[in-house]
Design a protein around this motif. Sequence first.
Motif, mmCIF file in Angstrom:
data_model
loop_
_atom_site.group_PDB
_atom_site.id
_atom_site.type_symbol
_atom_site.label_atom_id
_atom_site.label_comp_id
_atom_site.label_asym_id
_atom_site.label_seq_id
_atom_site.Cartn_x
_atom_site.Cartn_y
_atom_site.Cartn_z
ATOM 1 N N GLY A 147 0.881 -0.993 -0.016
ATOM 2 C CA GLY A 147 -0.023 0.002 -0.019
ATOM 3 C C GLY A 147 0.747 1.320 0.064
ATOM 4 O O GLY A 147 0.564 2.488 0.429
ATOM 5 N N ILE A 148 1.906 1.059 -0.324
ATOM 6 C CA ILE A 148 2.901 2.352 -0.330
ATOM 7 C C ILE A 148 3.224 2.710 -1.990
ATOM 8 O O ILE A 148 3.214 1.872 -2.654
ATOM 9 C CB ILE A 148 4.240 2.355 0.274
ATOM 10 C CG1 ILE A 148 4.861 1.013 -0.037
ATOM 11 C CG2 ILE A 148 3.977 2.000 1.834
ATOM 12 C CD1 ILE A 148 6.378 0.723 0.415
ATOM 13 N N PRO A 149 3.375 3.823 -2.327
ATOM 14 C CA PRO A 149 3.582 4.392 -3.818
ATOM 15 C C PRO A 149 4.828 3.536 -4.488
ATOM 16 O O PRO A 149 5.776 3.216 -3.577
ATOM 17 C CB PRO A 149 3.922 5.876 -3.380
ATOM 18 C CG PRO A 149 3.466 6.324 -2.088
ATOM 19 C CD PRO A 149 3.453 5.134 -1.371
ATOM 20 N N LEU A 150 4.611 3.560 -5.511
ATOM 21 C CA LEU A 150 5.698 2.808 -6.516
ATOM 22 C C LEU A 150 7.125 3.527 -6.119
ATOM 23 O O LEU A 150 7.933 2.438 -6.043
ATOM 24 C CB LEU A 150 5.254 2.532 -7.705
ATOM 25 C CG LEU A 150 6.292 1.922 -8.917
ATOM 26 C CD1 LEU A 150 6.426 0.614 -8.658
ATOM 27 C CD2 LEU A 150 5.773 2.011 -10.069
ATOM 28 N N GLY A 151 7.317 4.776 -6.228
ATOM 29 C CA GLY A 151 8.430 5.509 -6.038
ATOM 30 C C GLY A 151 8.938 5.136 -4.664
ATOM 31 O O GLY A 151 10.395 5.013 -4.545
ATOM 32 N N THR A 152 8.170 4.966 -3.732
ATOM 33 C CA THR A 152 8.771 4.749 -2.356
ATOM 34 C C THR A 152 9.365 3.380 -2.276
ATOM 35 O O THR A 152 10.348 3.104 -1.844
ATOM 36 C CB THR A 152 7.509 4.817 -1.417
ATOM 37 O OG1 THR A 152 7.081 6.158 -1.445
ATOM 38 C CG2 THR A 152 8.285 4.844 0.049
ATOM 39 N N VAL A 153 8.558 2.306 -2.884
ATOM 40 C CA VAL A 153 9.184 0.909 -3.069
ATOM 41 C C VAL A 153 10.602 1.184 -3.963
ATOM 42 O O VAL A 153 11.349 0.348 -3.289
ATOM 43 C CB VAL A 153 8.129 0.016 -3.729
ATOM 44 C CG1 VAL A 153 8.720 -1.100 -4.077
ATOM 45 C CG2 VAL A 153 6.886 -0.061 -2.902
ATOM 46 N N LYS A 154 10.624 1.588 -4.839
ATOM 47 C CA LYS A 154 12.000 1.830 -5.565
ATOM 48 C C LYS A 154 13.019 2.227 -4.752
ATOM 49 O O LYS A 154 14.021 1.807 -4.882
ATOM 50 C CB LYS A 154 11.693 2.579 -7.022
ATOM 51 C CG LYS A 154 10.721 1.796 -7.859
ATOM 52 C CD LYS A 154 10.814 2.705 -9.164
ATOM 53 C CE LYS A 154 9.920 1.749 -10.176
ATOM 54 N NZ LYS A 154 9.576 2.779 -11.441
ATOM 55 N N LEU A 157 14.159 -0.121 -2.004
ATOM 56 C CA LEU A 157 14.651 -1.213 -2.638
ATOM 57 C C LEU A 157 16.299 -0.795 -2.914
ATOM 58 O O LEU A 157 17.254 -1.717 -2.574
ATOM 59 C CB LEU A 157 13.965 -1.965 -3.761
ATOM 60 C CG LEU A 157 14.313 -2.889 -4.526
ATOM 61 C CD1 LEU A 157 14.400 -4.082 -3.239
ATOM 62 C CD2 LEU A 157 13.712 -3.471 -5.544
ATOM 63 N N HIS A 158 16.372 0.441 -3.535
ATOM 64 C CA HIS A 158 17.562 1.011 -3.570
ATOM 65 C C HIS A 158 18.471 1.012 -2.492
ATOM 66 O O HIS A 158 19.599 0.544 -2.299
ATOM 67 C CB HIS A 158 17.477 2.398 -4.361
ATOM 68 C CG HIS A 158 18.705 3.010 -4.688
ATOM 69 N ND1 HIS A 158 19.785 2.725 -5.822
ATOM 70 C CD2 HIS A 158 19.416 3.945 -4.144
ATOM 71 C CE1 HIS A 158 20.754 3.443 -5.752
ATOM 72 N NE2 HIS A 158 20.455 4.261 -4.740
ATOM 73 N N ARG A 159 17.712 1.689 -1.427
ATOM 74 C CA ARG A 159 18.462 1.787 0.108
ATOM 75 C C ARG A 159 18.911 0.339 0.672
ATOM 76 O O ARG A 159 19.941 0.255 1.029
ATOM 77 C CB ARG A 159 17.598 2.528 0.996
ATOM 78 C CG ARG A 159 17.843 4.014 0.710
ATOM 79 C CD ARG A 159 17.131 4.561 2.192
ATOM 80 N NE ARG A 159 15.981 4.349 2.462
ATOM 81 C CZ ARG A 159 14.608 4.691 2.116
ATOM 82 N NH1 ARG A 159 14.638 5.790 1.004
ATOM 83 N NH2 ARG A 159 13.419 4.360 2.422
ATOM 84 N N ALA A 160 18.067 -0.744 0.469
ATOM 85 C CA ALA A 160 18.128 -1.840 0.896
ATOM 86 C C ALA A 160 19.421 -2.503 0.077
ATOM 87 O O ALA A 160 20.248 -3.070 0.695
ATOM 88 C CB ALA A 160 17.114 -2.809 0.637
ATOM 89 N N ARG A 161 19.386 -2.318 -1.209
ATOM 90 C CA ARG A 161 20.580 -3.098 -2.140
ATOM 91 C C ARG A 161 22.021 -2.193 -1.496
ATOM 92 O O ARG A 161 22.920 -2.891 -1.365
ATOM 93 C CB ARG A 161 20.528 -2.625 -3.533
ATOM 94 C CG ARG A 161 19.344 -3.497 -4.114
ATOM 95 C CD ARG A 161 19.265 -3.129 -5.525
ATOM 96 N NE ARG A 161 18.179 -3.985 -6.185
ATOM 97 C CZ ARG A 161 17.364 -3.576 -6.802
ATOM 98 N NH1 ARG A 161 17.061 -2.245 -7.203
ATOM 99 N NH2 ARG A 161 16.399 -4.316 -7.512
ATOM 100 N N ALA A 162 21.832 -1.095 -1.333
ATOM 101 C CA ALA A 162 23.133 -0.132 -0.867
ATOM 102 C C ALA A 162 23.639 -0.692 0.358
ATOM 103 O O ALA A 162 24.707 -0.721 0.754
ATOM 104 C CB ALA A 162 22.710 1.370 -1.016
#
Length: 177
Positions: A147-154, A157-162
Amino acid sequence: MTNADIELLVIELQFGNRTALGTLYQHFHIAMRKYALLRVKDAMVADDLVQNVWCKVAKRVTKLNDVSLFKSWLYKALRWEIIDWYRASSKEVVMDSDIPEKAIELVYNEPLSPLKQLFTLPANERDVAELYYLNDLNTKEISLVTGIPLGTVKSRLHRARALLKQRISNTEYGYDD
């Protein structure tokens, strides 16, 4: 199983083919159980929650208009089932607490090196990364589930990868947190 295979099975299920339900269940059951188990930390409760979701799927699948959304619909139903269980049991929802290493080992019977690092991420990043890497949901599906915006998911996910890259790199060179 490809997304096209899943969509065809969902269509068959919508037309009453119960064999399709069994095939979908076999494909998703283990991943759903792991997802639930990491959140409720009780195998019997996790099994019950997953079973409840499948009972609801069997009854409500005809209401799903876009079969391409089945996977996200399924995980969203599981997420709500877990939240409802916490509410009914008067426990605090643990979606954002640290997951003990023993629970991870119980759920994933494999070496924990990179996997262990995933579960040390902050809650928001961990939830998105788990859905993406362990449950094979794409960013659009994760957005629908959480239920969170697509941009927030991206961005999560970017922060998680880093963070994962940094933590795995630190571990490789002996700088373990």
